[in-house]
Design a protein around this motif. Structure first.
Motif, short mmCIF file in Angstrom:
data_model
loop_
_atom_site.label_atom_id
_atom_site.label_comp_id
_atom_site.label_asym_id
_atom_site.label_seq_id
_atom_site.Cartn_x
_atom_site.Cartn_y
_atom_site.Cartn_z
N ARG A 91 0.91 -1.27 0.36
CA ARG A 91 -0.37 0.15 -0.01
C ARG A 91 0.47 1.27 0.02
NH1 ARG A 91 -3.07 0.99 5.75
NH2 ARG A 91 -1.74 2.01 6.89
N PRO A 92 0.56 1.73 -1.06
CA PRO A 92 0.86 3.28 -0.58
C PRO A 92 1.37 4.27 0.31
CG PRO A 92 -0.18 3.62 -2.69
CD PRO A 92 -0.28 2.60 -1.95
N GLU A 93 2.07 4.61 0.86
CA GLU A 93 2.91 5.26 2.42
C GLU A 93 2.66 6.89 1.66
OE1 GLU A 93 2.19 4.36 5.71
OE2 GLU A 93 1.62 2.21 4.73
N LEU A 94 1.59 8.12 2.52
CA LEU A 94 2.27 9.73 2.17
C LEU A 94 3.12 9.56 3.27
CD1 LEU A 94 -1.83 10.44 1.38
CD2 LEU A 94 -0.31 11.51 0.12
N VAL A 128 -4.52 3.68 1.53
CA VAL A 128 -3.37 4.97 1.87
C VAL A 128 -3.23 4.57 3.20
CG1 VAL A 128 -2.54 7.08 0.81
CG2 VAL A 128 -3.58 5.51 -0.76
N GLY A 129 -2.05 5.00 3.45
CA GLY A 129 -1.32 5.14 4.27
C GLY A 129 -0.26 5.89 4.97
N ALA A 130 -0.17 6.84 5.97
CA ALA A 130 0.28 7.76 6.82
C ALA A 130 0.83 7.48 7.70
CB ALA A 130 0.09 9.16 6.33
N GLU A 131 2.09 8.91 8.40
CA GLU A 131 2.60 7.77 9.82
C GLU A 131 2.74 9.48 9.98
OE1 GLU A 131 5.71 5.79 9.85
OE2 GLU A 131 4.28 3.98 9.37
N ALA A 132 2.85 9.87 11.45
CA ALA A 132 3.24 11.30 11.98
C ALA A 132 3.20 10.25 13.44
CB ALA A 132 1.79 11.67 11.61
N PHE A 133 4.92 11.75 13.97
CA PHE A 133 4.81 11.35 15.30
C PHE A 133 4.22 11.68 16.06
CE2 PHE A 133 9.24 11.76 13.03
CZ PHE A 133 9.80 10.30 14.09
N ASP A 134 4.22 12.05 17.22
CA ASP A 134 3.23 11.71 18.28
C ASP A 134 2.73 12.85 18.28
OD1 ASP A 134 5.44 11.49 19.47
OD2 ASP A 134 4.57 10.64 21.64
N PHE A 135 3.97 14.03 18.68
CA PHE A 135 3.60 15.63 18.60
C PHE A 135 3.26 16.29 17.37
CE2 PHE A 135 7.80 14.87 17.71
CZ PHE A 135 8.48 15.38 16.02
N ASN A 136 3.28 15.58 16.17
CA ASN A 136 3.02 16.71 15.61
C ASN A 136 1.46 16.71 15.54
OD1 ASN A 136 2.90 18.29 13.46
ND2 ASN A 136 4.39 16.42 12.11
N SER A 145 -8.87 15.22 9.41
CA SER A 145 -9.45 15.59 8.49
C SER A 145 -9.87 15.22 7.47
CB SER A 145 -9.34 16.86 8.65
OG SER A 145 -8.12 17.33 7.92
N LEU A 146 -8.47 14.50 6.90
CA LEU A 146 -9.16 13.96 5.16
C LEU A 146 -9.90 12.51 5.71
CD1 LEU A 146 -5.77 14.72 4.07
CD2 LEU A 146 -8.38 16.24 3.23
N GLY A 147 -9.97 11.75 6.74
CA GLY A 147 -10.95 10.57 6.90
C GLY A 147 -9.55 9.53 7.10
N PHE A 148 -8.18 9.70 7.65
CA PHE A 148 -7.59 8.81 8.17
C PHE A 148 -7.77 8.78 9.01
CE2 PHE A 148 -5.12 10.53 4.10
CZ PHE A 148 -3.78 9.44 4.10
N TYR A 170 -1.52 5.41 10.49
CA TYR A 170 -2.84 5.64 9.66
C TYR A 170 -3.44 5.20 8.86
CZ TYR A 170 -3.04 9.91 13.29
OH TYR A 170 -2.85 10.69 14.68
N GLY A 171 -4.87 5.03 8.55
CA GLY A 171 -4.53 4.34 7.53
C GLY A 171 -6.45 5.13 6.21
N LEU A 172 -5.76 5.05 4.91
CA LEU A 172 -7.47 5.45 4.51
C LEU A 172 -7.84 4.25 4.01
CD1 LEU A 172 -9.30 8.00 4.15
CD2 LEU A 172 -7.97 8.81 2.49
N ARG A 173 -9.16 4.17 3.68
CA ARG A 173 -9.72 3.31 3.36
C ARG A 173 -10.28 3.75 1.29
NH1 ARG A 173 -13.77 0.10 5.35
NH2 ARG A 173 -13.22 -1.30 3.54
#
Length: 182
Positions: A91-94, A128-136, A145-148, A170-173
């Protein structure tokens, strides 16, 4: 100079990253306001890869040019970058960042919307996946806000700015995205 236009929204354009764009990408990702929330190390120009197998790289641009091909000099202002990694085997990761001067102006929402549409149009992937640090908080809020939805957490994932930090996954189906955009 950014390459051909891949997607265009009302306010931003995604353009293909070219070799000449490496100095902008290097300066941007080395800026502390960007580097710390991303957890990126400082890298030399030679360490930047413009094209990597399985990665689609785009510049986020403010675009005064209607030509979908190579823009005229001065017609495009790059303000950030979006990448989709792992597109050829999973799966693509943003990944994404914008220059601090345009934070909180809605350009991130516009750019990620174009990138998500692109990912689901170009690749047969359910998520589609994405990641963010806990502090961000800004990045996490943007994704949510985009549904992830939060899928998990990598505890003490990376040493960032003096301490170990968790990475939130995070993931967004596809179905959820299509439902939101109809």
């Amino acid at each position: 100079m950014p390459g051909a236009r891949v997607a265009r929204g009302e306010r931003v354009t995604l353009r293909i990253v070219e070799e000449e764009d490496v100095p902008f990408l290097q300066r941007g990702s080395a800026t502390p306001e960007i580097r710390y929330p991303l957890g990126n190390p400082v890298r030399s120009r030679e360490e930047f890869e413009v094209s990597t197998d399985g990665t689609d790289r785009f510049l986020v641009c403010l675009d005064d040019d209607d030509d979908p091909g190579r823009p005229a000099d001065g017609a495009v202002r790059p303000i950030g970058a979006v990448t989709l990694t792992g597109v050829d085997y999973r799966r693509p990761e943003l990944g994404y960042w914008l220059v601090p001067a345009v934070h909180r102006e809605g350009y991130g929402t516009d750019a990620l919307t174009l990138a998500i549409d692109y990912a689901f149009r170009e690749y047969d992937t359910p998520t589609v996946g994405a990641e963010a640090f806990d502090f961000n908080d800004a990045s996490r809020g943007l994704l949510e806000s985009l549904g992830f939805t939060e899928e998990g957490r990598k505890q003490d994932f990376m040493f960032v700015d003096g301490s170990y930090r968790d990475m939130v996954m995070y993931g967004l189906r596809r179905d959820d995205w299509q439902h939101r955009t109809q």
